[in-house]
Design a protein around this motif. Structure first.
Motif, PDB file in Angstrom:
ATOM      1  N   PHE A  32      20.544  43.984  42.495  1.00 52.59           N
ATOM      2  CA  PHE A  32      19.377  43.225  42.067  1.00 52.59           C
ATOM      3  C   PHE A  32      18.088  43.924  42.500  1.00 52.59           C
ATOM      4  N   GLY A  33      18.116  44.547  43.677  1.00 53.07           N
ATOM      5  CA  GLY A  33      16.944  45.283  44.132  1.00 53.07           C
ATOM      6  C   GLY A  33      16.630  46.465  43.232  1.00 53.07           C
ATOM      7  N   LEU A  34      17.668  47.204  42.832  1.00 51.83           N
ATOM      8  CA  LEU A  34      17.456  48.358  41.955  1.00 51.83           C
ATOM      9  C   LEU A  34      16.989  47.916  40.569  1.00 51.83           C
ATOM     10  N   VAL A  35      17.551  46.805  40.077  1.00 47.31           N
ATOM     11  CA  VAL A  35      17.117  46.288  38.781  1.00 47.31           C
ATOM     12  C   VAL A  35      15.660  45.844  38.852  1.00 47.31           C
ATOM     13  N   ALA A  36      15.309  45.118  39.915  1.00 43.52           N
ATOM     14  CA  ALA A  36      13.922  44.669  40.073  1.00 43.52           C
ATOM     15  C   ALA A  36      12.977  45.858  40.209  1.00 43.52           C
ATOM     16  N   ALA A  37      13.426  46.903  40.908  1.00 39.42           N
ATOM     17  CA  ALA A  37      12.587  48.091  41.090  1.00 39.42           C
ATOM     18  C   ALA A  37      12.336  48.808  39.773  1.00 39.42           C
ATOM     19  N   SER A  38      13.287  48.708  38.842  1.00 36.18           N
ATOM     20  CA  SER A  38      13.135  49.403  37.555  1.00 36.18           C
ATOM     21  C   SER A  38      11.990  48.830  36.730  1.00 36.18           C
ATOM     22  N   PHE A  39      11.567  47.606  37.029  1.00 37.59           N
ATOM     23  CA  PHE A  39      10.452  46.996  36.311  1.00 37.59           C
ATOM     24  C   PHE A  39       9.098  47.362  36.921  1.00 37.59           C
ATOM     25  N   GLN A  40       9.126  48.040  38.082  1.00 37.76           N
ATOM     26  CA  GLN A  40       7.882  48.439  38.757  1.00 37.76           C
ATOM     27  C   GLN A  40       7.701  49.940  38.569  1.00 37.76           C
ATOM     28  N   SER A  41       6.814  50.333  37.681  1.00 32.21           N
ATOM     29  CA  SER A  41       6.668  51.750  37.350  1.00 32.21           C
ATOM     30  C   SER A  41       6.307  52.588  38.581  1.00 32.21           C
ATOM     31  N   GLY A  42       5.431  52.069  39.427  1.00 29.30           N
ATOM     32  CA  GLY A  42       5.040  52.821  40.615  1.00 29.30           C
ATOM     33  C   GLY A  42       6.170  52.970  41.605  1.00 29.30           C
ATOM     34  N   LEU A  43       7.028  51.967  41.675  1.00 31.07           N
ATOM     35  CA  LEU A  43       8.161  52.016  42.601  1.00 31.07           C
ATOM     36  C   LEU A  43       9.295  52.855  42.060  1.00 31.07           C
ATOM     37  N   ARG A  44       9.502  52.813  40.742  1.00 35.05           N
ATOM     38  CA  ARG A  44      10.614  53.536  40.141  1.00 35.05           C
ATOM     39  C   ARG A  44      10.517  55.028  40.402  1.00 35.05           C
ATOM     40  N   VAL A  45       9.308  55.564  40.394  1.00 39.01           N
ATOM     41  CA  VAL A  45       9.132  57.008  40.611  1.00 39.01           C
ATOM     42  C   VAL A  45       9.506  57.408  42.028  1.00 39.01           C
ATOM     43  N   GLY A  46       9.119  56.577  43.026  1.00 41.72           N
ATOM     44  CA  GLY A  46       9.383  56.922  44.421  1.00 41.72           C
ATOM     45  C   GLY A  46      10.513  56.143  45.041  1.00 41.72           C
ATOM     46  N   LEU A  47      11.461  55.691  44.214  1.00 45.56           N
ATOM     47  CA  LEU A  47      12.531  54.847  44.724  1.00 45.56           C
ATOM     48  C   LEU A  47      13.416  55.578  45.729  1.00 45.56           C
TER      49      LEU A  47
END
Length: 261
Positions: free
Chosen positions: A96-111
């Motif tokens: 769920f954390g990874l799915v939620a992170a995929s909706f945050q463009s700024g977070l997805r790059v530096g995940l």
């Protein structure tokens, strides 16, 4: 002369080990490795929610990690198989954390930095948070030390000694959630449990008392941080995994010491 970012990284790692050393000892004694994993994996969901609502990552991570730890403790107390509960919650929280992170463009790059840590990017403000969090964990464990030790040995013995096992479990849960919150930027969600367990497992080989093991785990952790950062700088490897790899090497080297004691 070392660069400032290396000094900050070393100070952050050393500060963190003051919390992970004694806390990791309890994780090893109580066989809570999977418990730590579940709490750490939930931290990614906390990071994603923090980005979504524009709040502090440390506070968001602490809130979700604490909620996860309390949920696991509550469900296991109701008769659910502990390993099943931890397995379901750990992997579900991470997913769920990874799915939620995929909706945050700024977070997805530096995940990857949140998954594996980015200790070389620690700022002076991060140092304050890490050392303050570590100090709070050490103070909490020192305050409840005898109760925690007694409850670790036996619940009935703890109650006979005037210690409530549930209260001691709550103290340990809070300490674990706080450690996860301050550690996620340093070693990442996937490596936090390793930094808790591996130095403590190494210290167990040569320690003769609970206090000695806690101190030994802290010492092994500090050495692993310094060796890991040196290896990262020398061989251009990821810093967080390098620290855990160094801790693993120290654990392997500690194995013969058990036969000498």
């Amino acid at each position: 002369m070392f660069d400032d970012f290396l000094i900050r990284a070393a100070l952050a790692g050393i500060g963190l080990t003051f919390a992970t050393g004694p806390l990791g000892s309890f994780v090893v004694w109580r066989r809570m490795a999977y418990f730590g994993d579940a709490t750490a994996h939930a931290a990614i969901l906390g990071v994603a929610l923090s980005f979504a609502f524009g709040t502090s990552v440390y506070l968001g991570t602490l809130g979700v990690a604490l909620a996860m730890a309390l949920t696991v403790a509550r469900l296991s107390g109701r008769g659910h198989a502990m390993d099943t509960v931890l397995g379901v919650l750990a992997h579900s929280a991470l997913a769920f954390g990874l799915v939620a992170a995929s909706f945050q463009s700024g977070l997805r790059v530096g995940l990857s930095a949140w998954l594996f840590g980015d200790i070389l990017a620690v700022s002076q403000a991060d140092l304050v948070v890490v050392w303050a969090g570590a100090a709070a964990v050490v103070a909490l464990l020192a305050w409840r030390w005898q109760g925690l030790l007694t409850a670790t040995i036996n619940d009935e013995l703890a109650m006979a000694s005037g210690h409530d096992p549930r209260r001691e479990q709550l103290a340990l849960t809070i300490a674990l959630a706080l450690t996860v919150a301050v550690a996620i930027k340093i070693v990442g969600a996937l490596l936090i449990a390793a930094l808790l367990i591996v130095p403590a497992a190494a210290a167990r080989q040569f320690s003769r008392s609970p206090e000695g093991m806690a101190a030994g785990a802290t010492g092994v952790g500090i050495l692993a941080v310094l060796l890991g950062l040196w290896g990262s700088f020398r061989f251009d490897t990821p810093a967080g995994p390098s620290v855990v790899a160094a801790a693993t090497v120290l654990f392997v080297l500690s194995l013969p010491l058990r036969r000498r004691g």
